[in-house]
Design an enzyme around this catalytic site. Structure first.
Site, short mmCIF file in Angstrom:
data_model
loop_
_atom_site.label_atom_id
_atom_site.label_comp_id
_atom_site.label_asym_id
_atom_site.label_seq_id
_atom_site.Cartn_x
_atom_site.Cartn_y
_atom_site.Cartn_z
N TRP A 151 0.87 -1.18 0.00
CA TRP A 151 0.00 0.00 0.00
C TRP A 151 0.91 1.23 0.00
O TRP A 151 1.81 1.35 0.84
CB TRP A 151 -0.91 0.05 1.23
CG TRP A 151 -1.59 1.38 1.30
CD1 TRP A 151 -2.57 1.86 0.50
CD2 TRP A 151 -1.25 2.47 2.19
NE1 TRP A 151 -2.88 3.15 0.81
CE2 TRP A 151 -2.08 3.54 1.84
CE3 TRP A 151 -0.31 2.63 3.22
CZ2 TRP A 151 -2.01 4.77 2.51
CZ3 TRP A 151 -0.25 3.85 3.88
CH2 TRP A 151 -1.10 4.92 3.54
N GLU A 159 -3.03 -2.93 -2.42
CA GLU A 159 -4.17 -2.35 -1.70
C GLU A 159 -4.53 -0.97 -2.25
O GLU A 159 -3.71 -0.07 -2.26
CB GLU A 159 -3.81 -2.24 -0.21
CG GLU A 159 -4.93 -1.68 0.65
CD GLU A 159 -4.53 -1.54 2.12
OE1 GLU A 159 -3.34 -1.73 2.46
OE2 GLU A 159 -5.42 -1.22 2.93
N LYS A 174 -7.03 2.58 -2.44
CA LYS A 174 -7.60 3.50 -1.46
C LYS A 174 -8.35 4.61 -2.17
O LYS A 174 -8.01 4.97 -3.30
CB LYS A 174 -6.48 4.06 -0.58
CG LYS A 174 -6.97 4.83 0.62
CD LYS A 174 -5.87 5.03 1.64
CE LYS A 174 -6.40 5.88 2.79
NZ LYS A 174 -5.49 5.91 3.92
N ASP A 210 -9.54 -3.21 1.64
CA ASP A 210 -9.60 -2.67 3.00
C ASP A 210 -11.00 -2.10 3.21
O ASP A 210 -11.50 -1.32 2.39
CB ASP A 210 -8.52 -1.59 3.17
CG ASP A 210 -8.46 -1.03 4.58
OD1 ASP A 210 -7.39 -1.09 5.20
OD2 ASP A 210 -9.49 -0.49 5.05
N HIS A 229 -11.62 1.70 2.75
CA HIS A 229 -11.02 2.41 1.61
C HIS A 229 -11.96 2.69 0.46
O HIS A 229 -11.55 2.84 -0.68
CB HIS A 229 -9.81 1.62 1.10
CG HIS A 229 -8.64 1.73 2.00
ND1 HIS A 229 -7.37 1.42 1.64
CD2 HIS A 229 -8.55 2.16 3.29
CE1 HIS A 229 -6.54 1.62 2.64
NE2 HIS A 229 -7.25 2.06 3.66
N HIS A 246 -8.26 -6.36 4.49
CA HIS A 246 -7.89 -5.57 5.65
C HIS A 246 -9.19 -5.24 6.35
O HIS A 246 -9.92 -4.34 5.94
CB HIS A 246 -7.16 -4.29 5.24
CG HIS A 246 -5.69 -4.47 5.16
ND1 HIS A 246 -4.82 -3.43 4.99
CD2 HIS A 246 -4.93 -5.57 5.28
CE1 HIS A 246 -3.58 -3.90 4.99
NE2 HIS A 246 -3.62 -5.19 5.15
N ASP A 273 -11.96 6.90 6.57
CA ASP A 273 -11.12 5.72 6.81
C ASP A 273 -10.45 5.85 8.18
O ASP A 273 -9.23 5.96 8.29
CB ASP A 273 -10.08 5.63 5.69
CG ASP A 273 -9.16 4.43 5.85
OD1 ASP A 273 -9.62 3.41 6.40
OD2 ASP A 273 -8.00 4.52 5.42
N ASP A 284 -10.23 3.79 10.73
CA ASP A 284 -9.59 2.61 11.32
C ASP A 284 -10.00 2.37 12.77
O ASP A 284 -9.15 2.11 13.63
CB ASP A 284 -8.06 2.69 11.17
CG ASP A 284 -7.63 2.54 9.72
OD1 ASP A 284 -7.83 1.47 9.16
OD2 ASP A 284 -7.10 3.53 9.15
N ASP A 316 -6.78 -4.49 10.24
CA ASP A 316 -6.08 -3.21 10.04
C ASP A 316 -6.87 -2.08 10.69
O ASP A 316 -7.72 -1.48 10.06
CB ASP A 316 -5.88 -2.95 8.54
CG ASP A 316 -5.06 -1.70 8.29
OD1 ASP A 316 -4.42 -1.20 9.24
OD2 ASP A 316 -5.06 -1.19 7.15
C1 RNT Z 1 -3.74 2.72 4.93
C2 RNT Z 1 -3.81 1.27 4.64
C3 RNT Z 1 -2.66 0.45 5.11
C4 RNT Z 1 -2.18 0.80 6.51
C5 RNT Z 1 -1.19 -0.17 7.10
C6 RNT Z 1 -0.48 0.37 8.27
O1 RNT Z 1 -4.89 3.38 4.67
O2 RNT Z 1 -5.01 0.75 5.12
O3 RNT Z 1 -2.96 -0.88 4.99
O4 RNT Z 1 -3.23 0.93 7.39
O5 RNT Z 1 -0.33 -0.60 6.12
ZN ZN Z 2 -5.25 -1.38 5.00
#
Ligand code: RNT
Ligand code: ZN
Length: 414
Positions: free
Chosen positions: A180, A221, A223, A254, A257, A281, A289, A291, A321
């Site tokens: 990513w 990955e 986004k 993810d 994302h 993820h 996003d 997290d 993640d």
């Molecule tokens: C960032 C991505 C990525 C990170 C990690 C730390 O938006 O989701 O995967 O969160 O690599």
């Molecule tokens: Zn991620």
């Protein structure tokens, strides 16, 4: 009859073999992300986090050293049932006080992680780190127009794949390496094509190095946007969907994302028509996003249902993640990981024959009625049994264990 035996009977009457469901979930590994323990800091002392991601909160007890982080991971392992893997980022290299830049990293800086994985019977996964570094401060890494910076990051990518292959070899367990890169524009670019061409070229250079897929497989990955890169992300969903399919590497989805109303549970079946395997993820975006710690919400259950209903046990690699520093980090880690297993177990306990039959016969009334009634099945009794059998705390007992650890370990980190 105890509550587990009772539940077993109720599920059996609906055509579900509870023992089989538990065994199945026991064989689906979930990769724990090492970065929940230290707010994505790593061991380079590189300063603050960037790349458009952010950890908020200042709960005491953050892991400050490799030893503390590994102790915390061991604690989490003792609280989460099921089969676990460990996901490490390149910034978790241990250089013994020497400066080893990211393009020069080798497995030598990750020996402790291999030993730790061996000792705890874990497979390892890996990630190059394309952020929190002076050469990433412009916001462009693999798509940078400065050829020397772009090359540096290509070298980092190659170095990481070689390290990952060593992980796979040492542990006799295929590593998944996820790429990513945060590259993106704060404001409207004039040219959206050239950076994407550069990103494609960089990735092609990185993946040109042949590595035995028994040791390492790669994922990419996408986004939608990051903080400070709101207008255009170079590695968008379309970019990587096409890239992964044409290069025969894994697509990483993810959960945070995409647009807030888009869900990855609806993407897995499409992605797997064009890709052999995908990486997830599992995260939880709240408005963006963000997290947040994964909760047992509809989307988590839907993700697990997709894996179970289509027998994607080996094709979907589940990684976590999220990062929350506003609550006890060990609890955050464990709550999310336990929820992932809860969702998988719930999905494995679904009376799928009845649902399939209703749908296939066009009886959508029955489908809805059954789906809604099945939400009230005695899942908790099976979950408790699943935890008990893997020797992890049952029910809320894990919280007590976290609190004890906070008192005896975390509170001494001042
Ligand atoms: C960032 C991505 C990525 C990170 C990690 C730390 O938006 O989701 O995967 O969160 O690599
Ligand atoms: Zn991620």
């Amino acid at each position: 009859m105890n509550s587990f035996d009772n539940a077993k009977k109720i599920y059996a009457d609906l055509g579900v073999d509870v023992e089989q469901a538990m065994n199945r979930v026991n064989n689906i590994p979930v990769s724990l992300h090492c970065w929940q323990g230290d707010d994505v800091r790593g061991f380079e002392n590189a300063g603050s986090l960037d790349g458009g991601i952010a950890v908020t909160g200042n709960y005491p007890g953050v892991a400050r050293t490799p030893g503390e982080l590994r102790n915390d991971i061991e604690k989490v392992l003792s609280l989460v049932p099921g089969k676990k893997r460990l996901n490490v980022h390149a910034i978790y290299a241990e250089t013994n006080g020497k400066k080893v830049d990211r393009n020069e990293l080798t497995v030598d800086q990750f020996r402790n992680w291999i030993d730790f994985a061996k000792a705890n019977n874990l497979g390892l996964d890996f990630n190059p780190t394309f952020f929190a570094h002076p050469k990433a401060s412009s916001g462009f890494t693999l798509s940078n127009q400065d050829e020397s910076i772009r090359k540096f990051w290509v070298e980092h990518g190659i170095a990481c794949r070689k390290i990952a292959a060593e992980f796979g070899k040492a542990l006799n367990n295929t590593c998944i390496t996820n790429f990513w890169a945060p590259d993106g524009f704060k404001d409207t670019p004039f040219d959206r094509l050239a950076p994407r061409q550069r990103l494609m070229q960089s990735l092609d250079e990185i993946f040109a190095v042949k590595i035995d897929p028994a040791y390492n497989k790669d994922a990419v990955e996408s986004k939608l946007f990051g903080i400070g890169a709101e207008s255009c992300t170079v590695g968008s969903h379309e970019f990587y969907m096409g890239y992964a399919a044409t290069r025969n590497i894994l697509l990483c989805l993810d959960a945070g994302h995409f647009h807030p109303t888009e869900v990855i549970s609806d993407k897995i079946s499409s992605a797997l028509l064009y890709n052999d395997e995908v990486l997830l993820h599992v995260s939880r975006g709240v408005r963006w996003d963000s997290d947040h710690v994964v909760t047992l919400n509809d989307e988590l259950i839907a993700i697990a249902q997709e894996i179970i209903r289509h027998n994607y046990d080996k094709k979907v690699h589940v990684g976590l993640d999220y990062f929350d520093a506003s609550i006890n980090r060990i609890a955050a880690w464990s709550i999310g990981a336990r929820n992932m297993f809860k969702a998988l177990l719930m999905a494995a306990l679904e009376p799928s024959d009845m649902l399939a039959k209703a749908e296939q016969s066009g009886n959508f009334t029955a489908r809805l009625a059954l789906m809604e009634e099945f939400k009230a099945l005695p899942f908790a009794a099976v979950w408790d049994e699943f935890c008990a059998r893997t020797n992890v705390p049952v029910g809320t007992d894990f919280l007590k264990s976290v609190e004890d650890y906070e008192k005896s370990v975390l509170s001494n980190r001042k």
